[in-house]
Design a protein around this motif. Structure first.
Motif, PDB file in Angstrom:
ATOM      1  N   SER A   1       0.830  -1.206   0.000  1.00  0.00           N
ATOM      2  CA  SER A   1       0.000   0.000   0.000  1.00  0.00           C
ATOM      3  C   SER A   1       0.866   1.259   0.000  1.00  0.00           C
ATOM      4  CB  SER A   1      -0.938   0.004   1.218  1.00  0.00           C
ATOM      5  OG  SER A   1      -0.197  -0.075   2.425  1.00  0.00           O
ATOM      6  N   GLU A   2       2.025   1.174   0.673  1.00  0.00           N
ATOM      7  CA  GLU A   2       2.933   2.322   0.696  1.00  0.00           C
ATOM      8  C   GLU A   2       3.506   2.585  -0.691  1.00  0.00           C
ATOM      9  OE1 GLU A   2       3.029  -0.160   2.846  1.00  0.00           O
ATOM     10  OE2 GLU A   2       2.392   0.857   4.700  1.00  0.00           O
ATOM     11  N   GLU A   3       3.810   1.522  -1.427  1.00  0.00           N
ATOM     12  CA  GLU A   3       4.350   1.684  -2.777  1.00  0.00           C
ATOM     13  C   GLU A   3       3.302   2.244  -3.729  1.00  0.00           C
ATOM     14  OE1 GLU A   3       7.748  -1.862  -2.794  1.00  0.00           O
ATOM     15  OE2 GLU A   3       5.677  -2.314  -3.370  1.00  0.00           O
ATOM     16  N   ILE A   4       2.058   1.795  -3.587  1.00  0.00           N
ATOM     17  CA  ILE A   4       0.973   2.332  -4.426  1.00  0.00           C
ATOM     18  C   ILE A   4       0.764   3.809  -4.126  1.00  0.00           C
ATOM     19  CG2 ILE A   4      -1.520   2.207  -4.889  1.00  0.00           C
ATOM     20  CD1 ILE A   4      -1.319  -0.826  -4.401  1.00  0.00           C
ATOM     21  N   LYS A   5       0.832   4.162  -2.859  1.00  0.00           N
ATOM     22  CA  LYS A   5       0.689   5.573  -2.479  1.00  0.00           C
ATOM     23  C   LYS A   5       1.823   6.413  -3.063  1.00  0.00           C
ATOM     24  CE  LYS A   5      -0.087   8.540   1.559  1.00  0.00           C
ATOM     25  NZ  LYS A   5      -1.428   8.949   1.109  1.00  0.00           N
ATOM     26  N   ALA A   6       3.035   5.871  -3.056  1.00  0.00           N
ATOM     27  CA  ALA A   6       4.187   6.577  -3.613  1.00  0.00           C
ATOM     28  C   ALA A   6       4.014   6.816  -5.115  1.00  0.00           C
ATOM     29  CB  ALA A   6       5.475   5.795  -3.345  1.00  0.00           C
ATOM     30  N   ILE A   7       3.466   5.832  -5.800  1.00  0.00           N
ATOM     31  CA  ILE A   7       3.207   5.980  -7.238  1.00  0.00           C
ATOM     32  C   ILE A   7       2.165   7.061  -7.473  1.00  0.00           C
ATOM     33  CG2 ILE A   7       2.303   4.825  -9.299  1.00  0.00           C
ATOM     34  CD1 ILE A   7       3.389   2.189  -8.028  1.00  0.00           C
ATOM     35  N   ALA A   8       1.128   7.075  -6.632  1.00  0.00           N
ATOM     36  CA  ALA A   8       0.065   8.084  -6.764  1.00  0.00           C
ATOM     37  C   ALA A   8       0.626   9.494  -6.593  1.00  0.00           C
ATOM     38  CB  ALA A   8      -1.032   7.821  -5.744  1.00  0.00           C
ATOM     39  N   VAL A   9       1.564   9.642  -5.671  1.00  0.00           N
ATOM     40  CA  VAL A   9       2.187  10.949  -5.448  1.00  0.00           C
ATOM     41  C   VAL A   9       3.024  11.349  -6.663  1.00  0.00           C
ATOM     42  CG1 VAL A   9       3.894  12.207  -4.064  1.00  0.00           C
ATOM     43  CG2 VAL A   9       2.208  10.746  -2.940  1.00  0.00           C
ATOM     44  N   TYR A  10       3.796  10.427  -7.177  1.00  0.00           N
ATOM     45  CA  TYR A  10       4.706  10.720  -8.286  1.00  0.00           C
ATOM     46  C   TYR A  10       3.953  10.953  -9.594  1.00  0.00           C
ATOM     47  CZ  TYR A  10       8.875  10.541 -11.183  1.00  0.00           C
ATOM     48  OH  TYR A  10       9.891  10.865 -12.056  1.00  0.00           O
ATOM     49  N   ALA A  11       2.795  10.308  -9.754  1.00  0.00           N
ATOM     50  CA  ALA A  11       2.046  10.391 -11.018  1.00  0.00           C
ATOM     51  C   ALA A  11       1.183  11.648 -11.078  1.00  0.00           C
ATOM     52  CB  ALA A  11       1.188   9.144 -11.186  1.00  0.00           C
ATOM     53  N   GLN A  12       1.738  12.766 -10.650  1.00  0.00           N
ATOM     54  CA  GLN A  12       1.022  14.044 -10.674  1.00  0.00           C
ATOM     55  C   GLN A  12       0.604  14.385 -12.100  1.00  0.00           C
ATOM     56  OE1 GLN A  12       0.277  16.223  -8.057  1.00  0.00           O
ATOM     57  NE2 GLN A  12      -0.896  17.271  -9.604  1.00  0.00           N
TER      58      GLN A  12
END
Length: 365
Positions: free
Chosen positions: A33-44
């Motif tokens: 879940s932390e990795e998915i959240k990190a992707i969501a942040v980066y995929a601005q």
């Protein structure tokens, strides 16, 4: 016939995380879940369709591996290297610049980051305390002092979308087209929030109305900007960053408090910063033992960062003329001193006094 216009906003960080979870739910993967959240942040700036394409690309990378049949965080990160938001490709000018690419100015960078990052990344805190978020900041100072790079680095470091405009992008000789360009700019910015609108050479884009030389087209552009900044439709999570060498030529209504909230003076580099710039520009070039960076920094007082970069390039050209067949040219102190005699800084003492007086009058507001 009644036609209704429905505006669909770009997904925010929480929306992107939700979309990614739904896309990955039906696929074999081992992302946390932390990795998915990190992707969501980066995929601005990614739309739902962009995220779908991203995961499809990650599947392709997974197929080339034989070790396991699960989509991994590494696969998605690799896909992110090649996938850009669809709206970015046609409407936005992006250059990845980081704070480390800008020498010196530690306190200035810290101040700008505090002004911009809080309102755009944590708007709920400003709302909680009843603080109206700033709408814009003005970067002013001598030419060649990294004002554009600061705006680009700000967008990169804060993971914000970045739209850059200058007078040639807005002005149009046809009736109504310039005003339409301004409206379209703000429509795009609202759709892409959190977002920075960067107005380069803003004195040419928003000059003082009624001044000598100002045209009807220019005044209409100024009026359009003021209307959009103060308009009925809000500008949530949108920050205007304007840059100029001539802040005195700006329309006074544009720079009043409430529109442009902060004035940031970007000065010529000091001695330590000039040394950093010289080291950065010569990093991939071979220099002689007598190449004294501190000495050169002391001799380049009054030079902007862009002018120091030009000195290094001119020294390289001098080396090329001397020995075009040399595979490993070596830069000497003499080369730099010769170039410095022919290239002098353009910022005069009168210009510096003007900036200091402007700073004294407006401060950092």
């Amino acid at each position: 016939m009644l036609v209704k216009e429905i505006k669909l906003k770009m997904p925010n960080e929480a929306d992107r995380e939700d979309i990614l979870n739904k896309l990955l739910h039906v696929l074999p993967h081992n992302l946390t879940s932390e990795e998915i959240k990190a992707i969501a942040v980066y995929a601005q700036g990614f739309t739902g369709g962009d995220l779908n394409d991203l995961i499809s690309d990650a599947e392709d990378f997974q197929l080339f591996r034989d070790d396991e049949q699960l989509i991994t965080f590494k696969d998605v990160r690799q896909a992110l290297r090649y996938k850009k938001p669809s709206i970015v490709q046609s409407n936005m000018k992006i250059k990845k610049v980081q704070w480390k690419d800008i020498c010196g100015m530690t306190q200035i960078k810290k101040t700008i980051l505090e002004i911009v990052e809080g309102p755009l990344r944590r708007p709920e805190l400003y709302k909680q305390y009843g603080i109206p978020p700033p709408r814009g900041i003005l970067l002013y100072g001598p030419p060649g002092c990294s004002k554009t790079m600061i705006a680009q680095a700000l967008a990169t470091e804060c993971n914000l979308n970045f739209i850059s405009k200058n007078v040639s992008d807005i002005q149009n000789k046809y009736v109504g087209e310039s005003e339409k360009a301004v409206r379209d700019l703000f429509v795009l910015a609202r759709a892409k929030s959190p977002c920075i609108i960067f107005l380069d050479e803003v004195d040419a884009l928003i000059p003082g109305r009624g001044s000598s030389g100002s045209s009807g087209v220019e005044e209409k552009i100024v009026n359009s900007f003021l209307q959009e900044m103060d308009g009925i439709e809000e500008l949530p999570n949108v920050m205007i960053v304007a840059a100029t060498n001539r802040p005195d030529r700006l329309d006074v209504a544009f720079i009043r408090n409430g529109r442009i909230n902060h004035f940031i003076y970007i000065p010529l580099p000091d001695s330590d910063t000039r040394e950093q710039i010289l080291r950065l520009r010569m990093k991939k070039r071979k220099v002689a033992d007598d190449f004294d960076y501190k000495y050169l920094a002391s001799k380049t007082e009054g030079y902007s960062g862009a002018e120091i970069k030009n000195l290094c390039n001119e020294a390289a050209f001098q080396l090329l003329i001397e020995d075009p067949k040399n595979p490993t040219p070596i830069f000497t102190l003499k080369h730099m001193e010769n170039v410095m005699r022919s290239i002098q800084p353009i910022t005069t003492n009168e210009m510096l006094n003007f900036y200091e007086n402007f700073k004294e009058k407006y401060g950092s507001r």
